[in-house]
Scaffold this active site. Structure first.
Site, PDB file in Angstrom:
ATOM      1  N   ASP A 149       1.832   2.031   3.105  1.00 39.53           N
ATOM      2  CA  ASP A 149       3.660   1.088   4.125  1.00 39.53           C
ATOM      3  C   ASP A 149       4.413   1.418   3.429  1.00 39.53           C
ATOM      4  O   ASP A 149       6.051   1.446   3.821  1.00 39.53           O
ATOM      5  CB  ASP A 149       3.799  -0.352   4.077  1.00 39.53           C
TER       6      ASP A 149
ATOM      7  N   HIS B 243       1.318  -1.216   0.169  1.00 42.39           N
ATOM      8  CA  HIS B 243       0.091   0.175   0.155  1.00 42.39           C
ATOM      9  C   HIS B 243       0.997   1.521  -0.046  1.00 42.39           C
ATOM     10  O   HIS B 243       1.974   1.319   0.363  1.00 42.39           O
ATOM     11  CB  HIS B 243      -0.451  -0.318   1.406  1.00 42.39           C
TER      12      HIS B 243
HETATM   13  C1  XLS Z   1      -7.416  -6.785   3.965  1.00 37.19           C
HETATM   14  C2  XLS Z   1      -7.066  -7.148   2.142  1.00 37.19           C
HETATM   15  C3  XLS Z   1      -5.759  -6.131   2.072  1.00 37.19           C
HETATM   16  C4  XLS Z   1      -5.447  -5.752   0.838  1.00 37.19           C
HETATM   17  C5  XLS Z   1      -5.122  -4.391   0.078  1.00 37.19           C
HETATM   18  O1  XLS Z   1      -8.363  -7.301   3.914  1.00 37.19           O
HETATM   19  O2  XLS Z   1      -6.385  -8.640   2.471  1.00 37.19           O
HETATM   20  O3  XLS Z   1      -4.701  -6.065   2.427  1.00 37.19           O
HETATM   21  O4  XLS Z   1      -5.634  -7.272   0.515  1.00 37.19           O
HETATM   22  O5  XLS Z   1      -5.240  -3.354   0.567  1.00 37.19           O
END
Ligand code: XLS
Ligand code: CA
Ligand code: CA
Length: 435
Positions: free
Chosen positions: A104, A101
């Site tokens: 991140d 993200h």
């Molecule tokens: C959350 C999601 C997230 C997505 C990306 O539950 O899995 O991590 O994969 O935003």
């Protein structure tokens, strides 16, 4: 590159008889399975948020994981160190891809402009790390759910101001993904849902989401982003009702708003089970529509009703997923991202290696078993026999060239059908004979 995990050397394939816990027993990247290397079938990715950023806090207690890459006071210094640790970890693991993200990779700043500058600085850093290691970006995405401004959603927010903020943030995240050669871009509807209809216009919020996606498609076209757009279903958490409940719901949404040509799906195992489905069911629904784009591999806990994001070690689930994968002929530009976190009690850095090794071995073994099942042909033969009556009038019916009257004549002529057994237990036993 031996700063953050000095106790771990490059993880190698040592075969099933090895007793070295820091070696692969099944994942042999170059081994050919049905004419393609394991590495090319599986296309594993490491999730930046769980593996590098998760520190083990839960609603009842603080962090348990002291990570050396967090020992910097300045947010950007910490972000750079985290990037260095990420690429050291991924290189030692021998994985080709990672996913992030925007938030991140780079910290949120005190203004939109500062957040953009942080992201740009970290894209420069990550680009250099990609070049030195050869590691590639499977997908990027924007975190449109952590900051308090998104408490009521992003694209589906009742306030246009927040909608616009989210769109501006995605513009930056898309450009970052493109700059880093990202092969896909994911939209997971973080808080795109609602808690109560008492304050919600559901239809409008879905129209907003469609408008949001349309702007993303247009911007991607404008900047020449050639990656695949993926939407990731999840039925609940954080909101009670998430709009992207499951694969079928998303496919219907995309059809309704004429967006179907621009998106595929990123299927996550734990989200499938939260929706009351199996992982393989969700994969099959997406694949049947020609929309299986990528996978987030993990597992939930059958006794818990939330998204536990555990590492996938269930061999049956891996076999069934690999049967679907091989059945569709591969993931294209997608891959298998470990959207999974080590348990709070597994706080040592080496646990990150144990976790990924276990997941990679489970899918490698699942792939080998699934390929043997396919080569044997018993499942296909069984299905062929089971559907063998679809000839003659059956073919005409399937093609839309029959009628209720035709069916009535058929029944008057043939009478009561002879119903055969589905032989589920027999088939399950055969699957076990391949393990
Ligand atoms: C959350 C999601 C997230 C997505 C990306 O539950 O899995 O991590 O994969 O935003
Ligand atoms: Ca996910
Ligand atoms: Ca999840």
């Amino acid at each position: 590159m031996n700063t953050y995990f000095p106790e771990v050397k490059k993880i190698e394939y040592e075969g099933r008889d090895s007793s070295n816990p820091l070696a692969f027993k099944w994942y042999d990247k170059d081994q050919l399975v049905l004419g393609k290397s394991m590495g090319d079938h599986l296309r594993f990715g490491v999730a930046y948020w769980h593996t590098l950023k998760n520190q083990g806090a839960d609603p009842f207690g603080e962090s348990t994981m002291a990570r050396r890459w967090n020992e910097y006071d300045e947010p950007l210094d910490r972000a750079r160190a985290t990037g260095d640790a990420a690429f050291e970890f991924i290189s030692k693991l021998g994985v080709d891809y990672y996913c992030f993200h925007d938030r991140d990779l780079a910290p949120e700043g005190s203004s939109f402009a500062e957040s953009c500058a942080n992201l740009e600085a970290m894209v420069t850093h990550a680009k250099q790390l990609q070049q030195t290691t050869g590691i590639k970006l499977l997908w990027g995405t924007a975190n449109l759910f952590s900051h308090p401004r998104y408490v009521h959603g992003a694209g589906t927010n009742p306030d246009y101001h927040v909608f616009a903020y989210a769109a501006a943030q995605v513009k930056q995240a898309l450009a970052a993904t493109q700059e880093l050669g990202g092969e896909n871009y994911v939209f997971w509807g973080g808080r795109e849902g609602y808690e109560t209809l008492l304050n919600t216009r559901m239809k409008q919020e879905q129209e907003q989401m469609a408008a949001f996606f349309r702007m993303c498609v247009e911007y991607a076209r404008k900047i020449g982003f050639s990656g695949q757009f993926l939407i990731e279903p999840k039925p609940k958490e954080p909101t009670k009702h998430q709009y992207d409940f499951d694969s079928a719901t998303i496919l219907n949404f995309l059809q309704t708003y004429e967006l179907i040509d621009y998106f595929k799906l990123n299927i996550e195992a734990n989200h499938a089970t939260l929706a009351g489905h199996t992982f393989e069911h969700e994969l099959a629904v997406a694949a049947a529509a020609g929309k299986l784009g990528s996978m987030d591999v993990n597992r939930g806990d059958p006794l818990l009703g939330w998204d536990t994001d555990q590492f996938p070690t269930d061999l049956y689930s891996a076999i069934y997923a690999m049967l679907e994968l091989l059945g569709t002929g591969g993931l294209g530009s997608g891959g298998m991202n470990f959207d999974a976190k080590v348990r709070r009690g597994s706080f040592e850095p080496v646990d990150l290696f144990h976790a990924h090794i276990g997941g990679m071995d489970a899918f490698a073994r699942g792939l080998v078993i699934a390929s043997a099942i396919i080569e044997d042909g018993f499942l296909e033969d069984f299905k062929k026999q089971r559907y063998s009556s679809w000839k003659g009038p059956g073919t005409a019916a399937l093609a839309g060239r029959s009628s209720l009257e035709n069916c009535e004549s058929f029944i008057r002529e043939h009478g009561e059908p002879q119903v055969p057994s589905g032989r589920q237990e027999y088939l399950e036993n055969l699957i076990n004979s391949f393990i």
